[in-house]
Structures are given as structure tokens and as C-alpha cells.
Design a protein around this motif. Sequence first.
Motif, short mmCIF file in Angstrom:
data_model
loop_
_atom_site.label_atom_id
_atom_site.label_comp_id
_atom_site.label_asym_id
_atom_site.label_seq_id
_atom_site.Cartn_x
_atom_site.Cartn_y
_atom_site.Cartn_z
N THR A 196 52.60 66.75 53.07
CA THR A 196 51.79 67.58 53.97
C THR A 196 52.40 67.64 55.38
O THR A 196 51.92 68.39 56.21
N PHE A 214 54.37 70.97 51.35
CA PHE A 214 53.39 71.69 50.53
C PHE A 214 53.19 73.08 51.13
O PHE A 214 53.12 73.24 52.35
N ARG A 218 51.07 77.07 50.65
CA ARG A 218 49.87 77.72 50.11
C ARG A 218 50.09 78.21 48.68
O ARG A 218 49.18 78.16 47.87
N ASP A 222 51.48 76.83 46.36
CA ASP A 222 51.33 75.75 45.40
C ASP A 222 49.95 75.79 44.74
O ASP A 222 49.80 75.36 43.59
N ILE A 228 46.68 69.22 41.62
CA ILE A 228 47.42 68.75 42.81
C ILE A 228 46.91 67.35 43.12
O ILE A 228 45.73 67.18 43.47
N ALA A 232 46.81 63.98 45.27
CA ALA A 232 47.04 63.43 46.62
C ALA A 232 47.11 61.92 46.53
O ALA A 232 46.35 61.29 45.80
N ASN A 247 45.73 62.77 52.98
CA ASN A 247 46.44 63.88 52.34
C ASN A 247 45.48 64.75 51.54
O ASN A 247 45.63 65.98 51.51
N ASP A 300 43.87 66.91 54.10
CA ASP A 300 44.84 67.90 54.57
C ASP A 300 45.02 69.02 53.54
O ASP A 300 45.06 70.20 53.90
N LEU A 301 45.14 68.65 52.28
CA LEU A 301 45.34 69.65 51.22
C LEU A 301 44.11 70.52 51.02
O LEU A 301 44.23 71.75 50.91
N THR A 302 42.93 69.90 50.98
CA THR A 302 41.73 70.71 50.77
C THR A 302 41.46 71.62 51.96
O THR A 302 40.88 72.69 51.79
N ARG A 328 40.29 74.28 46.13
CA ARG A 328 39.87 72.92 46.51
C ARG A 328 39.67 72.04 45.29
O ARG A 328 39.99 70.85 45.31
N VAL A 347 42.60 69.84 43.85
CA VAL A 347 43.09 68.67 44.57
C VAL A 347 42.28 67.44 44.19
O VAL A 347 41.06 67.43 44.30
#
Length: 130
Positions: free
Chosen positions: A21, A53, A55, A57, A64, A66, A71, A74-76, A85, A88
Motif C-alpha cells: 500500500t 497496489f 485500483r 487490482d 485480496i 491484507a 493495510n 488502507d485497502l478498503t 470492500r 479484502v
Amino acid sequence: GLIEHHARRLSLNVEVDSAGTIDHHSGNPPDSRSISLMNKNNIEISDQRSRIFCREDFERFDLILAMDKQNFLDLTSLAINEEERSKVKLVLEDEDVPDPYYGGEAGFENVFNLLNHSIPNWLELSNIQN
């Protein structure tokens, strides 16, 4: 490397990639201690390179994973809808994977053991089909 290893062992056809991230290590190979430990377990990862990472992805991957709660957040936060969402997940489900960099060789072995145990569960629970 562990996901690919266990997918082969379980005769699953999966596409695996690794991304961070933050771009601090972007383009770098894995830590030499990771490479050494994986080699001891007959898993080759020295050709891997880190990347950031992106978008796209969310479109490319069904799952995905984490490594820790930060992380995960961050990803969500990058997701634009609930479908993204929902892809993840925390790799250990309810706890962070400890950062091995500050734990010496034992730190890397601990992380290897944690992931070596959890990855087959993810592959089996995800009902990935050939």
C-alpha cells in the motif's frame, strides 16, 4: 510464494500477485532472509518484485489478503463499493501478521509458520476451482 506453493499442492489454478500500500520498496526483491527461508522450504521467490497496489487490482482479483489491520483499512478505503470492500480480508482473520524485519531470523520463521498454516485454509475456504 506460499500461496502459489499450496495452490500447486492442492492442484488449484490461481493467479497470485503481491502488492503493497506504500511504494517504499516498489521494484525491490523480497528481503534476503525471506528468500533464504523459502529456499530452505523448497519455495522459490527470488524473482518476485514488489509493486504498489492499484485500483485495477479490485477488478483483477477475487480475494485480496491484507497482512495487518492498517493495510486492511488502507485497502478498503480505496474500494469504491461494497463488492470491492468485501474482497479484502485479513490473512489471519483476527490478528496482524507481525512485521518480521525487526524479529531477526526468528521473526521470519514465525511469519512463515503463521502464513504456512493460514494460506491452505484460505485456498480451501475460498472454494477456488480449476
